[in-house]
Design an enzyme around this catalytic site. Structure first.
Site, short mmCIF file in Angstrom:
data_model
loop_
_atom_site.label_atom_id
_atom_site.label_comp_id
_atom_site.label_asym_id
_atom_site.label_seq_id
_atom_site.Cartn_x
_atom_site.Cartn_y
_atom_site.Cartn_z
N ALA A 141 -4.23 6.62 2.39
CA ALA A 141 -4.87 5.50 3.11
C ALA A 141 -6.37 5.39 2.88
CB ALA A 141 -4.58 5.55 4.61
N ALA A 142 -6.93 6.17 1.94
CA ALA A 142 -8.35 6.02 1.66
C ALA A 142 -8.66 4.62 1.13
CB ALA A 142 -8.80 7.07 0.66
N GLY A 143 -7.81 4.13 0.20
CA GLY A 143 -8.01 2.78 -0.32
C GLY A 143 -7.83 1.72 0.75
N ASP A 144 -6.86 1.92 1.62
CA ASP A 144 -6.64 0.97 2.72
C ASP A 144 -7.84 0.95 3.67
OD1 ASP A 144 -4.13 0.41 1.69
OD2 ASP A 144 -3.13 1.87 2.97
#
Length: 325
Positions: A266-269
């Protein structure tokens, strides 16, 4: 930027994440002994909605859940974040979507998604809830719901003059013709950028080459997230100071903050949610990128998808960070 100052609409997926930790990622045909298991709310759409809400935006989401325990838990989690869930339907035929995630000791992950009820989010839902898009400053889409639904949302948002962000994930090849003309910000990671452009991406220079290909396909702003190498932004060729689409000096590399990563899920999210919230609040593009990076850097120091997403009060936008052309 004060909390809840802009409006973000998210059209996308909601999944229950089934997360296993293991010393390393398994090879084909191999069985490994894991070290931990957790079940947490996820889905790229829901993650980005939660990130935008925690990071300062008023958020509404259009999505579809099953009429099962996972769906009930996910809906409650979204409501607890203060997200407008009035357009999240419940499907009597399909189970709630799930994601099977393996995270290794190096904080890398592999993910397999079962669409479930996400696959039942159709174009009729976009038309029925067009007010959500009309009321938004920024509209965010991904590719974990049917392509026709995503395209309908992109076209409606573009026609209304909203700022449109597309996170092309998951993706295995170039987008259908006519999609990118509806997108203001295309935000793939390095794997997705390579699949879309045909250019292998492993550095800021190669990200620039891939971004130029994507602009030739119709994209305006291209932001390629590069994990520990940061983000590369290629603005439109007609932006002030640019010499043209063939100018190989265009673009800005934003190095990543140095942190001790625990889990990159979820880093990109988180980056996209923070970036969208900042744009919706009227922040300049450069500040919005840095704000999204600050949020993403904090998220990788924590385990899980939504549990790792920080709150606005935790972000330190003045921490040292430099960009390089």
């Amino acid at each position: 930027m004060e909390a809840r100052t802009g409006r973000v609409a998210v059209i996308g997926s909601l999944n229950m994440d089934l997360v296993v930790r293991a010393p390393r990622l398994p090879q084909p045909g191999e069985t490994l002994a894991g070290t931990a298991f957790d079940q947490v709310p996820g889905g790229k759409g829901a993650n980005q909605a939660v990130a935008a809400a925690r990071l300062g935006a008023q958020v509404g989401m259009l999505g579809r859940l099953g009429q099962d325990a996972n769906g009930t838990q996910l809906l409650q989690a979204m409501q607890d974040e203060g997200i407008d869930c009035s357009r999240i339907g419940r499907d009597a035929t399909h189970p709630t979507g799930v994601a099977l995630i393996v995270v290794d000791d190096a904080s890398q992950n592999t993910i397999v998604i079962i669409a479930g009820s996400n696959g039942a989010l159709d174009t009729a839902a976009v038309e029925a809830h067009a007010d959500l898009i009309a009321q938004a400053d920024v509209v965010v889409c991904q590719l974990e719901v049917p392509e026709a639904t995503v395209l309908a949302a992109l076209r409606r948002a573009h026609a209304l003059g909203r700022t449109v962000i597309l996170n092309p994930a998951p993706v295995t090849g170039p987008l259908p013709q006519g999609w990118l003309e509806n997108v203001d910000f295309l935000v793939p990671n390095e794997v997705e950028a390579a699949a879309l452009s045909g250019v292998a991406v492993d550095s800021p220079d190669s990200a620039r080459r891939a971004a130029r290909v994507l602009q030739q396909q119709g994209a305006r702003h291209v932001l390629i997230t590069l994990g520990g190498q940061g983000v590369f932004l290629l603005p439109p060729a007609d932006a002030a100071g640019n010499k043209g689409i063939d100018d190989d000096t265009r673009g800005t590399h934003y190095p990543a903050r140095r942190v001790a990563a625990v889990d990159t899920t979820a880093a990109g999210d988180t980056f996209i949610g923070g970036f969208a919230a900042a744009l919706a609040a009227g922040r300049p593009l450069d500040e919005a990128v840095r704000f999204g990076q600050a949020a993403a850097a904090l998220s990788v120091t924590r385990a899980g998808a939504q549990p790792s997403i920080p709150y606005f009060s935790e972000i330190q936008p003045d921490a040292p960070q430099t960009s390089a052309p």
